[in-house]
Motif scaffolding. Structure first.
Motif, mmCIF file in Angstrom:
data_model
loop_
_atom_site.group_PDB
_atom_site.id
_atom_site.type_symbol
_atom_site.label_atom_id
_atom_site.label_comp_id
_atom_site.label_asym_id
_atom_site.label_seq_id
_atom_site.Cartn_x
_atom_site.Cartn_y
_atom_site.Cartn_z
ATOM 1 N N LEU A 1 25.526 -17.901 -43.298
ATOM 2 C CA LEU A 1 26.106 -16.895 -42.401
ATOM 3 C C LEU A 1 25.083 -16.511 -41.344
ATOM 4 N N VAL B 1 24.927 -19.062 -49.319
ATOM 5 C CA VAL B 1 26.082 -18.703 -48.488
ATOM 6 C C VAL B 1 25.674 -17.660 -47.455
ATOM 7 N N LEU B 2 24.877 -16.677 -47.899
ATOM 8 C CA LEU B 2 24.437 -15.653 -46.959
ATOM 9 C C LEU B 2 23.507 -16.242 -45.907
ATOM 10 N N VAL C 1 32.439 -5.340 -58.150
ATOM 11 C CA VAL C 1 31.350 -6.035 -57.461
ATOM 12 C C VAL C 1 31.834 -7.383 -56.952
ATOM 13 N N GLU D 1 33.790 -5.485 -36.935
ATOM 14 C CA GLU D 1 32.571 -5.441 -37.744
ATOM 15 C C GLU D 1 32.384 -4.084 -38.408
ATOM 16 N N LEU E 1 24.473 -17.656 -54.481
ATOM 17 C CA LEU E 1 25.155 -16.908 -53.429
ATOM 18 C C LEU E 1 24.277 -16.783 -52.210
ATOM 19 N N PHE F 1 24.982 -7.261 -29.938
ATOM 20 C CA PHE F 1 25.397 -8.273 -30.914
ATOM 21 C C PHE F 1 24.364 -8.405 -32.023
ATOM 22 N N LEU G 1 32.060 -3.050 -42.302
ATOM 23 C CA LEU G 1 30.914 -2.289 -42.785
ATOM 24 C C LEU G 1 31.332 -1.021 -43.506
ATOM 25 N N ILE H 1 32.898 -13.688 -37.593
ATOM 26 C CA ILE H 1 31.912 -14.515 -36.891
ATOM 27 C C ILE H 1 32.612 -15.643 -36.127
ATOM 28 N N LEU I 1 24.308 -5.857 -45.129
ATOM 29 C CA LEU I 1 25.424 -5.546 -46.039
ATOM 30 C C LEU I 1 25.600 -6.663 -47.047
ATOM 31 N N GLY I 2 25.492 -7.916 -46.571
ATOM 32 C CA GLY I 2 25.608 -9.039 -47.484
ATOM 33 C C GLY I 2 24.529 -9.014 -48.542
ATOM 34 N N LEU J 1 32.367 -8.593 -53.057
ATOM 35 C CA LEU J 1 31.698 -9.805 -52.594
ATOM 36 C C LEU J 1 32.677 -10.759 -51.931
ATOM 37 N N PHE K 1 24.641 -5.566 -34.560
ATOM 38 C CA PHE K 1 25.769 -5.665 -35.484
ATOM 39 C C PHE K 1 25.616 -6.796 -36.476
ATOM 40 N N SER K 2 25.032 -7.902 -36.023
ATOM 41 C CA SER K 2 24.910 -9.012 -36.965
ATOM 42 C C SER K 2 23.845 -8.712 -38.009
ATOM 43 N N SER L 1 23.747 -5.790 -55.582
ATOM 44 C CA SER L 1 24.686 -5.167 -56.498
ATOM 45 C C SER L 1 25.188 -6.173 -57.524
ATOM 46 N N MET L 2 25.387 -7.410 -57.071
ATOM 47 C CA MET L 2 25.868 -8.419 -57.993
ATOM 48 C C MET L 2 24.799 -8.804 -59.013
ATOM 49 N N CYS M 1 23.264 -5.698 -39.159
ATOM 50 C CA CYS M 1 23.955 -4.801 -40.091
ATOM 51 C C CYS M 1 24.772 -5.582 -41.094
ATOM 52 N N GLU M 2 25.453 -6.603 -40.589
ATOM 53 C CA GLU M 2 26.299 -7.391 -41.481
ATOM 54 C C GLU M 2 25.452 -8.177 -42.472
ATOM 55 N N SER N 1 29.011 -0.043 -58.282
ATOM 56 C CA SER N 1 28.119 -1.010 -58.902
ATOM 57 C C SER N 1 28.119 -0.954 -60.415
ATOM 58 N N PHE O 1 33.768 -9.365 -48.611
ATOM 59 C CA PHE O 1 32.745 -9.481 -47.588
ATOM 60 C C PHE O 1 32.655 -10.896 -47.055
ATOM 61 N N LEU O 2 32.665 -11.895 -47.966
ATOM 62 C CA LEU O 2 32.467 -13.272 -47.513
ATOM 63 C C LEU O 2 33.586 -13.721 -46.587
ATOM 64 N N PHE P 1 34.704 -8.355 -26.724
ATOM 65 C CA PHE P 1 33.494 -8.051 -27.477
ATOM 66 C C PHE P 1 33.623 -6.720 -28.197
ATOM 67 N N ILE Q 1 25.202 -6.395 -51.147
ATOM 68 C CA ILE Q 1 26.216 -6.838 -52.114
ATOM 69 C C ILE Q 1 25.596 -7.835 -53.086
ATOM 70 N N TRP R 1 35.546 -7.191 -31.281
ATOM 71 C CA TRP R 1 34.730 -7.722 -32.369
ATOM 72 C C TRP R 1 33.885 -6.640 -33.007
ATOM 73 N N VAL S 1 25.109 -16.920 -37.235
ATOM 74 C CA VAL S 1 24.733 -15.824 -36.336
ATOM 75 C C VAL S 1 23.663 -16.291 -35.361
#
Lengths: 96, 340
Positions: free
Chosen positions: A35, A31-32, B60, B41, A28, A63, B45, B75, A73-74, B64, A66-67, A80-81, A69-70, B54, B67-68, B34, A77, B37, A39
């Motif tokens: 991303l 993939v992150l 979970v 976001e 995974l 920008f 979040l 984006i 977050l990824g 996931l 925020f990116s 957590s997984m 933060c994202e 969890s 989110f993806l 902007f 997760i 956007w 960005v």
């Protein structure tokens, strides 16, 4: 003019980042990372765009916030997984 | 949703719910793309903590997947905003940039052909989270869609939504996935109403969210997630009647509440001479009503199943059920009294 060939770089970076995102990976985290690569390409695009228009870089900083933060977050997760499944392999998705 | 959070000792999720409401307001009231956007976001979040837990493997994976898909869509949306900004294409709405922007917004909403994540995630969420996902999370992509849409592209997307929403629900046994495909179908109606006027979309959306709320609160109170649970329980007659009324109202049969927005949209379809599109709207509605009726009709015939060993006692919650039945039946007539 040669200076406008820089647009192709952004589109290429964006496209490659998307390609890695949708490809079949084992982890995974790949993939992150893709991303984050997208960005990065948008960051570069934004920077060049704002330089051409003589703006200040405030929007770029917003920008970036925020990116980031994202991205975090990824990662949370992902953590957590790993806590629940034990790894971040895609083959362990059996529930849905 | 508030009630559920307060009673389950999850009051730290109230903060995220508050920010979720604010994010939609940020997104729809900003005066630049902007800002839109940024709202999307913050929406992502704040929705992820609401759905992730969890200790549960299923939630979970659900968070996931959510989110993806959503982060990819937002984006892409930002990249298209930047391309639009750099090429200065602000006034012509029928070009490829509007197609790309609409595509990313449609992916955020769960509309076809980007709908594959939607039934999976709806399967993994609880009923109250589903209610949030199906109603509130659709507001800001819809309104952003109304700001810059490509008419021909959206008409094609509407047709795909209708067909996939109706045909996808035929083979489902899980109630959540059934409502997910019904939601995809209703998205088709809503996207068309956006193209007519935003006021009409608001009307359709409010009535749709009210109908979904009634259905989801019924399933939540009975703690039902699958179709076989509907037959095993020994339900009170009023609960069965309420279920029938709500399902038929969601399908759009008169004289129930759900007929009114569909009627008005068909009116606008015919005024604007979209005859083939009207045909597709009608036929897919028929398929949807077919599989709603298939669930509940046998409980109303003379010879119905009534199991003896599971007795669903609902003495204290009947007022909500009676109220929702009353609203569903009488809204059409009572709405004519508004303008007196």
């Amino acid at each position: 003019m040669l200076i406008y060939d820089i647009w192709f770089l952004f589109i290429y970076m964006f496209f490659v980042g998307n390609l890695i995102f949708v490809s079949k990976n084992k982890h995974l985290l790949v993939v992150l990372l893709s991303l984050e690569f997208i960005v990065l390409s948008i960051f570069f695009f934004f920077l060049v765009l704002l330089m051409f228009i003589d703006y200040d870089m405030y929007m770029l900083m917003v920008f970036l916030v925020f990116s980031v933060c994202e991205g975090s977050l990824g990662l949370s997760i992902l953590v957590s997984m790993i806590r629940s499944h034990g790894n971040d392999y895609f083959q362990s998705f059996s529930m849905l | 949703m508030f009630f559920f959070i307060l009673t389950n000792n999850n009051s730290n999720k109230m903060f995220f719910l508050f920010i979720l409401f604010f994010s939609t307001l940020i997104s729809i009231s900003s005066n630049s793309w902007f800002g839109c956007w940024i709202g999307l976001e913050i929406n992502l979040l704040s929705f992820i903590p609401l759905i992730s837990n969890s200790k549960n493997l299923l939630s979970v994976e659900t968070s996931l997947k959510y989110f993806l898909t959503q982060s990819l869509a937002s984006i892409n949306f930002l990249f298209m905003i930047l391309i639009k900004f750099s090429l200065l294409k602000n006034f012509n709405m029928n070009n490829i940039i509007s197609i790309m922007m609409n595509s990313s917004l449609l992916m955020k909403m769960g509309s076809a052909p980007f709908h594959f994540w939607f039934p999976n995630i709806v399967e993994g969420l609880s009923w109250m989270n589903n209610f949030m996902l199906m109603t509130w999370q659709k507001i800001s992509p819809m309104i952003l869609l109304s700001y810059y849409f490509n008419k021909n592209f959206l008409i094609f997307m509407i047709i795909m939504n209708l067909i996939i929403g109706s045909l996808g629900g035929l083979n489902q046994t899980s109630l959540r996935k059934l409502l997910a495909f019904s939601s995809i179908n209703n998205l088709g109606w809503m996207i068309f109403s956006i193209m007519i006027s935003e006021n009409l979309w608001l009307f359709y959306f409010l009535i749709y969210s009210m109908m979904i709320f009634m259905m989801i609160s019924l399933f939540f109170l009975m703690n039902m997630y699958f179709m076989n649970q509907l037959f095993i329980n020994n339900m009170n007659f009023f609960i069965k009647l309420n279920l029938l009324i709500n399902f038929l109202s969601l399908g759009g049969l008169p004289p129930f509440m759900g007929f009114m927005p569909k009627w008005i949209i068909i009116n606008f379809l015919l005024i604007n001479k979209f005859y083939f599109l009207t045909f597709i709207f009608m036929m897919t509605s028929l398929i949807i009503i077919y599989y709603y009726i298939r669930i509940i009709y046998s409980s109303f015939m003379f010879n119905y199943f009534k199991m003896k060993w599971v007795n669903l006692l609902m003495k204290n919650n009947m007022s909500l059920i009676n109220l929702s039945s009353f609203i569903s039946i009488s809204s059409m007539i009572l709405s004519t009294f508004i303008f007196m």
